[in-house]
Enzyme design. Structure first.
Site, PDB file in Angstrom:
ATOM      1  CE  LYS A  96      -4.248  -2.151   1.709  1.00 51.90           C
ATOM      2  NZ  LYS A  96      -5.249  -2.340   2.778  1.00 51.90           N
TER       3      LYS A  96
ATOM      4  NE  ARG B   9      -1.062   5.713   2.410  1.00 49.01           N
ATOM      5  CZ  ARG B   9      -1.267   6.149   3.638  1.00 49.01           C
ATOM      6  NH1 ARG B   9      -0.363   6.911   4.225  1.00 49.01           N
ATOM      7  NH2 ARG B   9      -2.360   5.820   4.302  1.00 49.01           N
TER       8      ARG B   9
HETATM    9  P1  NDP Z   1     -12.264  -8.389  -2.379  1.00 47.07           P
HETATM   10  O1  NDP Z   1     -11.440  -9.602  -2.099  1.00 47.07           O
HETATM   11  O2  NDP Z   1     -13.725  -8.487  -2.149  1.00 47.07           O
HETATM   12  O3  NDP Z   1     -11.966  -7.993  -3.899  1.00 47.07           O
HETATM   13  C1  NDP Z   1     -12.363  -6.742  -4.411  1.00 47.07           C
HETATM   14  C2  NDP Z   1     -12.346  -6.721  -5.898  1.00 47.07           C
HETATM   15  O4  NDP Z   1     -11.020  -6.695  -6.397  1.00 47.07           O
HETATM   16  C3  NDP Z   1     -12.945  -7.906  -6.630  1.00 47.07           C
HETATM   17  O5  NDP Z   1     -14.341  -7.975  -6.508  1.00 47.07           O
HETATM   18  C4  NDP Z   1     -12.484  -7.604  -8.040  1.00 47.07           C
HETATM   19  O6  NDP Z   1     -13.323  -6.588  -8.587  1.00 47.07           O
HETATM   20  C5  NDP Z   1     -11.110  -7.005  -7.798  1.00 47.07           C
HETATM   21  N1  NDP Z   1     -10.081  -7.995  -8.151  1.00 47.07           N
HETATM   22  C6  NDP Z   1      -9.830  -9.173  -7.542  1.00 47.07           C
HETATM   23  N2  NDP Z   1      -8.849  -9.832  -8.204  1.00 47.07           N
HETATM   24  C7  NDP Z   1      -8.491  -9.048  -9.240  1.00 47.07           C
HETATM   25  C8  NDP Z   1      -7.522  -9.175 -10.278  1.00 47.07           C
HETATM   26  N3  NDP Z   1      -6.758 -10.252 -10.386  1.00 47.07           N
HETATM   27  N4  NDP Z   1      -7.420  -8.169 -11.163  1.00 47.07           N
HETATM   28  C9  NDP Z   1      -8.190  -7.077 -11.050  1.00 47.07           C
HETATM   29  N5  NDP Z   1      -9.128  -6.904 -10.091  1.00 47.07           N
HETATM   30  C10 NDP Z   1      -9.264  -7.879  -9.196  1.00 47.07           C
HETATM   31  O7  NDP Z   1     -11.664  -7.129  -1.599  1.00 47.07           O
HETATM   32  P2  NDP Z   1     -12.047  -6.607  -0.144  1.00 47.07           P
HETATM   33  O8  NDP Z   1     -13.306  -5.827  -0.222  1.00 47.07           O
HETATM   34  O9  NDP Z   1     -11.933  -7.723   0.829  1.00 47.07           O
HETATM   35  O10 NDP Z   1     -10.830  -5.611   0.168  1.00 47.07           O
HETATM   36  C11 NDP Z   1     -10.835  -4.249  -0.251  1.00 47.07           C
HETATM   37  C12 NDP Z   1      -9.831  -3.453   0.597  1.00 47.07           C
HETATM   38  O11 NDP Z   1     -10.223  -3.493   1.974  1.00 47.07           O
HETATM   39  C13 NDP Z   1      -8.383  -3.969   0.551  1.00 47.07           C
HETATM   40  O12 NDP Z   1      -7.494  -2.880   0.485  1.00 47.07           O
HETATM   41  C14 NDP Z   1      -8.201  -4.697   1.865  1.00 47.07           C
HETATM   42  O13 NDP Z   1      -6.868  -4.705   2.321  1.00 47.07           O
HETATM   43  C15 NDP Z   1      -9.122  -3.910   2.786  1.00 47.07           C
HETATM   44  N6  NDP Z   1      -9.656  -4.731   3.890  1.00 47.07           N
HETATM   45  C16 NDP Z   1      -9.636  -4.258   5.163  1.00 47.07           C
HETATM   46  C17 NDP Z   1     -10.155  -4.993   6.214  1.00 47.07           C
HETATM   47  C18 NDP Z   1     -10.178  -4.434   7.591  1.00 47.07           C
HETATM   48  O14 NDP Z   1     -10.600  -5.146   8.544  1.00 47.07           O
HETATM   49  N7  NDP Z   1      -9.811  -3.199   7.793  1.00 47.07           N
HETATM   50  C19 NDP Z   1     -10.707  -6.339   5.991  1.00 47.07           C
HETATM   51  C20 NDP Z   1     -10.756  -6.720   4.616  1.00 47.07           C
HETATM   52  C21 NDP Z   1     -10.235  -5.936   3.606  1.00 47.07           C
HETATM   53  P3  NDP Z   1     -13.982  -6.651 -10.033  1.00 47.07           P
HETATM   54  O15 NDP Z   1     -14.055  -8.082 -10.440  1.00 47.07           O
HETATM   55  O16 NDP Z   1     -15.311  -6.002  -9.817  1.00 47.07           O
HETATM   56  O17 NDP Z   1     -13.103  -5.857 -10.924  1.00 47.07           O
END
Ligand code: NDP
Length: 312
Positions: free
Chosen positions: A138, A142
């Protein structure tokens, strides 16, 4: 004032779909990247179609096609990326460098929010391996944003309630037990828990807010700054029963971590920092940031005790 047009990348994701909904609810013209690579993933297609029904514009594109990303970005004023960043699901944080390149070329974006939404990576330079990869990646993103002088907002969202409250802060659990709980250490370290829909709402509020230009939004709803014990007590009150309690010392926790697969080690490392070290609450917000519930007092956020009611 006219609302900014927003492009959501990663819009079908766990957080991304909430950001799309919040953007539509707040009246922003909302574009959602529809990646060709999702192919015949019927669940994702249906999510995208439901967005379309609610008025979102689906924009076809791919991370392997720079031109398509530039074209997508050119249609909007702001970009929010919620690409995956949890190893037990998928970790694609560095792919965002391609999005940064597209934003750099398009030159029209007034605000970019990269996929952060967790602990503030700038404060995690000391994090243990291998979990530190999340923060390191991350920070790479940034640096690319700031080197390209792209206007940004970073959202430090604390703990997603679905993982941490649902599981009573126990790694590997996302549904609260009615019998027992294992406390991490003495269970008294304060953490911060936020309903994912509230994260999405606060995130959208920053888009047209000049106070959040080139700043970090820390989401710290005051009544959700709780220890693991306090989360457990809220659950006990709801079910009218005390859970039997054990505890795992920090040394045992870290020894156990070493024997796990890579994805689990990453996750456990994050639990260590949040629930033993107190990395979410052991600092004051400085000039680099603002606190969400102070900035947007009109938002009624979900209290942990109310979040837990769904599991009763
Ligand atoms: P997800 O695992 O649900 O994935 C999000 C989206 O990323 C997918 O739906 C897809 O979108 C896209 N994606 C996945 N693989 C690929 C790829 N190979 N190429 C391009 N796009 C891809 O994400 P989360 O919602 O779990 O996480 C989002 C953020 O939140 C992250 O930064 C994570 O670190 C953070 N987070 C924080 C937590 C906390 O407790 N604070 C807990 C969980 C997550 P699409 O197919 O629509 O393009």
């Amino acid at each position: 004032m006219e609302k900014s047009r927003i492009l959501v990348v990663g819009g079908t994701g766990y957080l991304g779909r909430r950001i799309v909904r919040a953007s539509l609810d707040d009246g922003h013209p909302t574009h959602v990247l529809y990646r060709r690579e999702i192919g015949v993933d019927i669940d994702k297609i249906q999510i995208l179609m439901s967005f379309k029904k609610q008025g979102a514009h689906l924009v076809e594109g791919s991370f392997s096609d720079h031109r398509s990303l530039v074209d997508a970005v050119k249609q909007v004023d702001a970009v929010i990326c919620a690409i995956s960043g949890v190893h037990i699901r998928s970790h694609q944080i560095l792919l965002q460098l391609k999005l940064v390149d597209a934003i750099k070329e398009a030159r029209n974006i007034k605000r970019f929010l990269p996929s952060e939404f967790g602990m503030d990576p700038a404060r995690m330079g000391h994090a243990i391996a291998p979990g530190r990869v999340t923060f390191d990646d991350k920070m790479v993103v940034r640096k690319a944003i700031e080197d390209a002088a792209i206007p940004f907002t970073y959202v430090s969202a604390s703990c997603f309630a679905g993982y941490f409250v649902g599981g009573l802060c126990q790694p590997g659990n996302i549904v609260p037990s009615r019998d027992s709980v294992c406390l991490l250490g003495d269970g008294n370290v304060k953490a911060i828990f936020v309903d994912e829909d509230d994260i999405a709402m606060y995130t959208i509020k920053t888009i047209d807010d000049p106070r959040m230009l080139n700043k970090t939004l820390y989401i710290r709803p005051p009544e959700n700054i709780l220890s693991q014990r306090e989360v457990v007590e809220a659950w006990e009150e709801l079910i009218g029963k005390k859970l039997s309690k054990s505890s795992i010392s920090v040394d045992d926790f870290l020894t156990n971590l070493k024997g796990q697969d890579y994805a689990s080690q990453v996750g456990l490392g994050h639990y260590y920092h949040v629930l033993y070290e107190g990395c979410l609450t052991n600092f004051e917000i400085g000039d680099e940031g603002e606190e969400a519930s102070q900035l947007y007092p009109e938002v009624t956020y979900t209290r942990v005790k109310d979040y837990l009611k769904q599991y009763v």
